[in-house]
Design an enzyme around this catalytic site. Structure first.
Site, mmCIF file in Angstrom:
data_model
loop_
_atom_site.group_PDB
_atom_site.id
_atom_site.type_symbol
_atom_site.label_atom_id
_atom_site.label_comp_id
_atom_site.label_asym_id
_atom_site.label_seq_id
_atom_site.Cartn_x
_atom_site.Cartn_y
_atom_site.Cartn_z
ATOM 1 C CG ASP A 57 51.830 49.706 -42.038
ATOM 2 O OD1 ASP A 57 52.087 49.166 -43.126
ATOM 3 O OD2 ASP A 57 51.002 50.623 -41.913
ATOM 4 N NE ARG A 82 52.862 51.475 -38.187
ATOM 5 C CZ ARG A 82 54.103 51.827 -38.525
ATOM 6 N NH1 ARG A 82 54.309 52.957 -39.197
ATOM 7 N NH2 ARG A 82 55.138 51.070 -38.187
ATOM 8 N NE ARG A 128 51.136 59.233 -40.308
ATOM 9 C CZ ARG A 128 51.470 57.993 -40.650
ATOM 10 N NH1 ARG A 128 52.232 57.272 -39.865
ATOM 11 N NH2 ARG A 128 51.052 57.479 -41.795
ATOM 12 C CG HIS A 157 57.117 59.202 -40.463
ATOM 13 N ND1 HIS A 157 56.849 57.863 -40.642
ATOM 14 C CD2 HIS A 157 56.360 59.588 -39.406
ATOM 15 C CE1 HIS A 157 55.973 57.460 -39.742
ATOM 16 N NE2 HIS A 157 55.659 58.491 -38.983
ATOM 17 C CB CYS A 251 60.531 52.880 -43.250
ATOM 18 S SG CYS A 251 59.992 54.558 -43.649
#
Length: 258
Positions: A57, A82, A128, A157, A251
């Protein structure tokens, strides 16, 4: 930006990720290169961070940090898959000579949840980034922070549900936000472009604007038409392979504000 050399979907940390669904690293790399080259063609300088094996990611570099006024607040990820990305971003900023670099104390997923409008920072929470990270961001950058709560897990997000276009203008999908947050957005941005669900669902709001050109998923045709009506030039991008991991144009793009 970060090349998707190791792109794959081997775990699920958002509703878009299905490890049983086939993915193609080659297709992801080709689509990413198209976005990279478009930025260059439009006259933007693109810096690259090297991808790290085992961190698929990392291509979603927007999550790596928030950068305002030459200061970089590096992410602290919620999910263990992550977590190791943070060290790579800390090393990159320090090696590149950025003098004010710090890792967030609270869960903070960078420009995924913190969007700078030029004067203030719009801050997302709900899935998040920790609410406490909003105060930390305000103190670190010395900028006003406006807290917004996300309520639809498809838009986990802030940058999946809202995009800053320039000069204090934004576009967003109201259904992604709590009632209180919708009221805040409507009051602060009465002339915002409102996306419908079909454009939001193809990540049309996961866009990057330079104040003139707006790079966004090419499937978001309704938003593209609204942007033209406002005098922007929409530039379509195909990142459908990376969307399998829950990311698109924004992103893949961390903005470095020196």
């Amino acid at each position: 930006m970060c090349r998707p050399t190791y792109f794959d979907v081997t775990y699920s940390i958002n509703v878009w990720m299905d490890p049983s669904r086939p993915t193609s690293a080659r297709t992801g790399q080709e689509q990413w290169k198209g976005l990279h080259d478009t930025f260059s063609t439009l006259g933007h300088r693109v810096e690259l961070i090297e991808p790290v094996p085992g961190l698929p990611d990392m291509v979603f570099s927007a999550n790596g940090a928030t950068v305002v006024d030459g200061r970089a607040l590096v992410a602290r990820f919620r999910d263990r898959q992550r977590a190791d990305e943070s060290a790579a971003y800390l090393d990159w900023f320090r090696a590149a000579g950025w003098s004010e670099v710090c890792q967030a104390e609270y869960v903070n997923e960078g420009e995924g949840d913190f969007l700078f409008t030029g004067t203030e920072i719009l801050a997302g929470t709900g899935f998040r980034s920790d609410q406490r990270a909003h105060d930390e961001v305000r103190d670190f950058f010395g900028r006003p922070v406006v807290s917004l709560r996300l309520v639809d897990p498809r838009f986990y997000h802030l940058d999946t549900a809202l995009s800053h276009l320039g000069d204090g203008e934004i576009m967003y999908y109201p259904g992604a936000f709590s009632k209180e947050s919708r009221s805040i957005l409507s009051e602060r941005f009465p002339n915002a472009i409102l996306a419908d669900e079909s454009d939001a669902a193809v990540f049309g709001l996961n866009a990057v604007s330079d104040g003139k050109n707006v790079l966004l998923p090419q499937a978001a045709t309704g938003l593209a038409a609204r942007l033209r009506d406002r005098g922007y030039t929409p530039v379509g991008a195909d990142l459908t392979e990376l969307l399998k991991a829950g990311g698109s144009v924004k992103c893949c793009t961390l903005e470095l504000r020196e």
